[in-house]
Design a protein around this motif. Structure first.
Motif, PDB file in Angstrom:
ATOM      1  N   ARG A 128       5.337  17.930   2.373  1.00  0.00           N
ATOM      2  CA  ARG A 128       4.357  17.843   1.248  1.00  0.00           C
ATOM      3  C   ARG A 128       3.774  16.476   0.828  1.00  0.00           C
ATOM      4  O   ARG A 128       4.335  15.362   1.100  1.00  0.00           O
ATOM      5  CB  ARG A 128       5.193  18.295  -0.044  1.00  0.00           C
ATOM      6  CG  ARG A 128       5.111  19.823  -0.255  1.00  0.00           C
ATOM      7  CD  ARG A 128       6.095  20.346  -1.254  1.00  0.00           C
ATOM      8  NE  ARG A 128       6.216  19.812  -2.502  1.00  0.00           N
ATOM      9  CZ  ARG A 128       5.677  20.241  -3.515  1.00  0.00           C
ATOM     10  NH1 ARG A 128       5.020  21.458  -3.139  1.00  0.00           N
ATOM     11  NH2 ARG A 128       5.866  19.798  -4.707  1.00  0.00           N
ATOM     12  N   ALA A 129       2.537  16.425   0.704  1.00  0.00           N
ATOM     13  CA  ALA A 129       1.776  15.178   0.552  1.00  0.00           C
ATOM     14  C   ALA A 129       0.935  15.232  -0.580  1.00  0.00           C
ATOM     15  O   ALA A 129       0.285  16.484  -0.820  1.00  0.00           O
ATOM     16  CB  ALA A 129       0.982  14.805   1.899  1.00  0.00           C
ATOM     17  N   ARG A 130       0.752  14.274  -1.379  1.00  0.00           N
ATOM     18  CA  ARG A 130      -0.181  14.243  -2.289  1.00  0.00           C
ATOM     19  C   ARG A 130      -1.597  13.892  -1.860  1.00  0.00           C
ATOM     20  O   ARG A 130      -1.715  13.001  -0.951  1.00  0.00           O
ATOM     21  CB  ARG A 130       0.093  13.278  -3.573  1.00  0.00           C
ATOM     22  CG  ARG A 130      -0.829  13.117  -4.598  1.00  0.00           C
ATOM     23  CD  ARG A 130      -0.343  12.340  -5.751  1.00  0.00           C
ATOM     24  NE  ARG A 130       0.994  12.661  -6.499  1.00  0.00           N
ATOM     25  CZ  ARG A 130       0.790  13.670  -7.206  1.00  0.00           C
ATOM     26  NH1 ARG A 130      -0.340  14.413  -7.898  1.00  0.00           N
ATOM     27  NH2 ARG A 130       2.052  14.105  -7.786  1.00  0.00           N
ATOM     28  N   ALA A 170      -0.456  10.871   0.843  1.00  0.00           N
ATOM     29  CA  ALA A 170       0.724  10.203   0.384  1.00  0.00           C
ATOM     30  C   ALA A 170       1.977  11.303   0.584  1.00  0.00           C
ATOM     31  O   ALA A 170       2.139  11.996  -0.189  1.00  0.00           O
ATOM     32  CB  ALA A 170       0.688   9.525  -1.116  1.00  0.00           C
ATOM     33  N   CYS A 171       2.499  11.007   1.659  1.00  0.00           N
ATOM     34  CA  CYS A 171       3.797  11.960   1.984  1.00  0.00           C
ATOM     35  C   CYS A 171       4.851  11.595   1.171  1.00  0.00           C
ATOM     36  O   CYS A 171       5.090  10.320   0.733  1.00  0.00           O
ATOM     37  CB  CYS A 171       4.117  11.800   3.490  1.00  0.00           C
ATOM     38  SG  CYS A 171       2.946  12.610   4.540  1.00  0.00           S
ATOM     39  N   LEU A 172       5.693  12.674   0.642  1.00  0.00           N
ATOM     40  CA  LEU A 172       6.778  12.409  -0.333  1.00  0.00           C
ATOM     41  C   LEU A 172       7.842  11.793   0.355  1.00  0.00           C
ATOM     42  O   LEU A 172       8.044  11.838   1.574  1.00  0.00           O
ATOM     43  CB  LEU A 172       7.026  13.609  -1.165  1.00  0.00           C
ATOM     44  CG  LEU A 172       6.056  14.154  -1.951  1.00  0.00           C
ATOM     45  CD1 LEU A 172       6.784  15.521  -2.572  1.00  0.00           C
ATOM     46  CD2 LEU A 172       5.747  13.204  -3.007  1.00  0.00           C
ATOM     47  N   PRO A 232       0.388   0.365   1.949  1.00  0.00           N
ATOM     48  CA  PRO A 232      -0.871  -0.015   1.850  1.00  0.00           C
ATOM     49  C   PRO A 232      -1.218  -0.970   0.725  1.00  0.00           C
ATOM     50  O   PRO A 232      -0.582  -0.766  -0.411  1.00  0.00           O
ATOM     51  CB  PRO A 232      -1.564   1.510   1.564  1.00  0.00           C
ATOM     52  CG  PRO A 232      -0.690   2.200   0.867  1.00  0.00           C
ATOM     53  CD  PRO A 232       0.788   1.857   1.128  1.00  0.00           C
ATOM     54  N   GLY A 233      -2.121  -1.729   0.986  1.00  0.00           N
ATOM     55  CA  GLY A 233      -2.299  -2.863   0.046  1.00  0.00           C
ATOM     56  C   GLY A 233      -3.308  -2.259  -0.884  1.00  0.00           C
ATOM     57  O   GLY A 233      -3.699  -1.173  -0.979  1.00  0.00           O
ATOM     58  N   ALA A 234      -4.044  -3.376  -1.671  1.00  0.00           N
ATOM     59  CA  ALA A 234      -4.915  -2.900  -2.497  1.00  0.00           C
ATOM     60  C   ALA A 234      -6.208  -2.451  -2.169  1.00  0.00           C
ATOM     61  O   ALA A 234      -6.665  -2.580  -0.998  1.00  0.00           O
ATOM     62  CB  ALA A 234      -5.223  -4.130  -3.658  1.00  0.00           C
ATOM     63  N   PHE A 235      -6.887  -1.680  -2.915  1.00  0.00           N
ATOM     64  CA  PHE A 235      -8.504  -1.258  -2.757  1.00  0.00           C
ATOM     65  C   PHE A 235      -8.453  -0.402  -1.471  1.00  0.00           C
ATOM     66  O   PHE A 235      -9.482  -0.398  -0.899  1.00  0.00           O
ATOM     67  CB  PHE A 235      -9.395  -2.432  -2.960  1.00  0.00           C
ATOM     68  CG  PHE A 235      -9.299  -3.391  -3.837  1.00  0.00           C
ATOM     69  CD1 PHE A 235      -9.270  -2.883  -5.220  1.00  0.00           C
ATOM     70  CD2 PHE A 235      -8.861  -4.720  -3.751  1.00  0.00           C
ATOM     71  CE1 PHE A 235      -9.145  -3.675  -6.006  1.00  0.00           C
ATOM     72  CE2 PHE A 235      -8.718  -5.358  -4.788  1.00  0.00           C
ATOM     73  CZ  PHE A 235      -8.769  -5.195  -6.109  1.00  0.00           C
ATOM     74  N   PHE A 283       0.071   7.714   4.475  1.00  0.00           N
ATOM     75  CA  PHE A 283       1.099   6.769   4.243  1.00  0.00           C
ATOM     76  C   PHE A 283       2.290   7.588   3.557  1.00  0.00           C
ATOM     77  O   PHE A 283       2.181   8.637   3.322  1.00  0.00           O
ATOM     78  CB  PHE A 283       0.690   5.511   3.568  1.00  0.00           C
ATOM     79  CG  PHE A 283      -0.250   5.873   2.315  1.00  0.00           C
ATOM     80  CD1 PHE A 283      -1.509   6.154   2.593  1.00  0.00           C
ATOM     81  CD2 PHE A 283       0.349   6.047   0.931  1.00  0.00           C
ATOM     82  CE1 PHE A 283      -2.231   6.549   1.299  1.00  0.00           C
ATOM     83  CE2 PHE A 283      -0.320   6.473   0.057  1.00  0.00           C
ATOM     84  CZ  PHE A 283      -1.786   6.655   0.104  1.00  0.00           C
ATOM     85  N   ARG A 284       3.193   6.933   3.288  1.00  0.00           N
ATOM     86  CA  ARG A 284       4.254   7.423   2.524  1.00  0.00           C
ATOM     87  C   ARG A 284       4.631   6.785   1.322  1.00  0.00           C
ATOM     88  O   ARG A 284       4.243   5.524   0.954  1.00  0.00           O
ATOM     89  CB  ARG A 284       5.643   7.042   3.065  1.00  0.00           C
ATOM     90  CG  ARG A 284       6.795   7.958   3.512  1.00  0.00           C
ATOM     91  CD  ARG A 284       7.685   7.626   4.251  1.00  0.00           C
ATOM     92  NE  ARG A 284       7.942   8.266   5.498  1.00  0.00           N
ATOM     93  CZ  ARG A 284       7.517   7.627   6.615  1.00  0.00           C
ATOM     94  NH1 ARG A 284       7.062   6.350   6.652  1.00  0.00           N
ATOM     95  NH2 ARG A 284       7.623   8.448   8.015  1.00  0.00           N
ATOM     96  N   GLY A 285       4.947   7.840   0.066  1.00  0.00           N
ATOM     97  CA  GLY A 285       5.091   7.235  -1.237  1.00  0.00           C
ATOM     98  C   GLY A 285       3.761   7.043  -2.084  1.00  0.00           C
ATOM     99  O   GLY A 285       2.628   6.787  -1.612  1.00  0.00           O
TER     100      GLY A 285
END
Lengths: 301, 269
Positions: free
Chosen positions: B249-251, B267-269, B190-193, B205-207
């Motif tokens: 698991r996702a944050r 954010a998926c791990l 994902p980009g900024a903001f 998304f991932r990470g």
């Protein structure tokens, strides 16, 4: 008619039109899905006093469920859509929402507005404003925050026409013989899709007739099949029958109930007279109350 | 199934408004009538037959040779299929309410803006304002799905209200700006903001990322909903492969709380 030494009475089971719905409950493990399913379908043996009749239709493998987790399919039957909706809502709210790790989905095709059975539609308010919904393929799902994570619940299910009250009566020489025969028949009948046997273990010992000598009793014991009353003129039991057990069948269609009846008859006839079964019959009310008649002679395997 | 094909006769001299070339609008016309239809070219008009060689029979499917100067391809599509071999210009599939638009190349600005239903597939990259709001509209996309295999520009899913956008590659800045609801899946980074001003909805998304300060970190969670969504994607065609498998698991960040929002970044791990 005598088949393998067993008397098959030339009679029929009388069954009624009902409304039903199927829910799919998933959890982290099959055991927790079963816990939720058992609780949600508990105290649901007869519409006489339970409000609905329900049971676990079968267990589902992860690849059969919407969220890819192990689950159970539950069937609920009631006399009408509104009472079914109320029963399902209460049971999902108290027994599935509360059970760790579970999610709840509709197990019937999308129906019309008039057949709607609310699930997450009402339970979402438990989320107190923190609930979220997602619309996928035209079906809405609610995500309600709970202490172990999230309760995922489809917004609604739908009622479908169903048939309730199909039955078989097993007449045996002794209680143990009747119980063993009933257990085996119930196992065979449970393997038929779209049916549940709502009584404990699928078997009922207190078959009833309509009405009673007492005011306010809608049903009372089926004295014609009570072995302790064999000497009375209206008894239908021969001297050698010491125990009678009944299996009640609820199904989504008459064909499902008929298939389950055939499966039960096949199992009982195969066990034969040597297993202590004297005969098989069915309960009816003279054919005036229920639209569906399941004639045993027509359903023989 | 009848297929009607449009092949460009030569290079375009200006930007063309290709919005009249919809299967359901052409189905009842003869080839000669279609060839006589006017298309806007810059400030004037040009006949379809002057730009394209037509072949096949009008019906459910339109095949179009693509060009980045062809604007409004599939705009207002309500049913049927449009397949574009090559790129399209700006505002492809805007206001679609049904049917399927497949772009085999890249798409320009505001593809799928104010979409209400149907399916827009872009096999290349997409420009800014993907699935966003048309000027003057309060809500962006209100239904349907957009599947982009490549990357996309800034402000994807702006003011989105309902529906699904899945982007296989990276997104530009301000993805899901002022999002109201719906789902935005990002296979790349994902980009900024991201999620600035979002009130509801899901961005997946991932990470790990460092989100805007208006997002509250709700830690790691295991959500059955992610498996349900992934199962749903498995039943669709042309889902970018990078958008699959966003499960486990996702944050979860909740926000944008600066705007009273309770949307989520997952954010998926």
């Amino acid at each position: 008619m005598l088949l393998n030494g067993i008397h098959i009475e030339n009679t029929y089971a009388e069954a009624f039109d009902m409304k039903a719905t199927r829910l799919i409950v998933t959890a982290d493990t099959p055991a927790w899905a079963r816990h939720a399913g058992m609780a949600a379908t508990g105290f649901a043996t007869s519409v006489i006093a339970c409000g609905c009749e329900a049971g676990i239709e079968r267990e589902l493998a992860p690849e059969e469920t919407p969220d890819g987790r192990p689950g159970v399919a539950l069937l609920f039957f009631a006399t009408g859509r509104s009472v079914l909706g109320k029963q399902v809502e209460t049971r999902v709210g108290q027994c599935i929402l509360t059970c760790p790790g579970t999610a709840c989905f509709s197990g019937v095709p999308r129906g019309v507005k008039e057949d709607l059975i609310p699930l997450g539609r009402k339970l979402r308010y438990f989320g107190d404003g923190q609930q979220m919904s997602k619309l996928l393929c035209g079906r809405r799902y609610w995500r309600i925050p709970v202490m172990d994570g999230e309760f995922l619940c489809e917004e609604s299910s739908w009622s479908v026409p169903a048939v309730g009250g199909g039955n078989l009566l097993i007449l045996a020489d002794a209680r143990t013989a009747a119980l063993e025969a009933a257990e085996a028949a119930a196992d065979a009948m449970r393997a038929v899709p779209n049916v549940v046997l709502p009584f404990p273990g699928g078997v009922v010992r207190s078959g009833s007739k309509i009405g009673a000598k007492y005011k306010g009793m809608p049903a009372s014991t089926n004295d014609a099949y009570c072995p302790t009353l064999r000497g009375l003129p209206r008894s239908r039991l021969p001297a050698e029958v010491e125990s009678v057990l009944e299996i009640v069948i609820d199904g989504l269609t008459a064909a499902d109930v008929a298939a389950a009846t055939t499966a039960g008859l096949k199992c009982l006839i195969e066990r034969g007279r040597g297993s202590g079964i004297w005969g098989v019959t069915a309960g009816n009310y003279g054919g005036k109350l229920g639209r569906h008649h399941f004639h045993l002679y027509e359903l023989l395997p | 199934m009848s297929v009607l094909s449009f092949r460009l006769k030569g290079p375009l001299t200006g930007r063309i408004d290709a919005s009249p070339l919809l299967p359901h609008r052409l189905a009842e016309l003869a080839l000669s009538e279609i060839a006589a239809l006017p298309l806007r070219l810059g400030r004037g008009h040009v006949a379809v037959g002057d730009l394209f060689d037509l072949s096949g029979n009008p019906g459910d499917i339109v095949e179009l040779e693509g060009d980045e100067r062809l604007d409004f391809v599939g705009a207002g599509l309500a049913g049927g299929i449009i397949r574009v071999a090559g790129p399209v210009g700006h505002r492809a599939g805007t206001g679609m309410s049904g049917g399927s638009l497949l772009v085999e190349g890249a798409a320009g600005l505001a593809a799928g803006a104010s979409m209400q239903g149907g399916e827009l597939i872009v096999r290349g990259d997409a420009g800014n304002e993907l699935g966003g709001a048309l000027p003057g509209e309060r809500a962006g996309m209100t239904g349907g799905r957009i599947l982009v295999h490549g990357t996309c520009g800034d402000r994807a899913g702006e003011r989105m209200r309902r529906g699904l956008i899945a982007i296989g590659g990276n997104t530009g800045a301000y993805a899901a700006l002022h999002m109201n609801a719906g789902s935005l899946l990002i296979g790349g980074r994902p980009g900024a903001f991201i999620g600035h001003g979002m009130r509801n909805g899901t961005i997946l998304f991932r990470g790990e990322i460092d989100p805007l300060p208006g997002f509250a970190d709700c830690g790691l969670n295991r959500l059955p909903f992610l498996s349900l969504l992934d199962n749903h994607l498995s039943g669709l065609n042309e889902v970018p492969p990078a958008c699959r498998g966003l499960t486990g698991r996702a944050r979860r960040w909740l926000g944008d709380r600066g705007f009273g929002g309770r949307g989520e970044l997952l954010a998926c791990l």
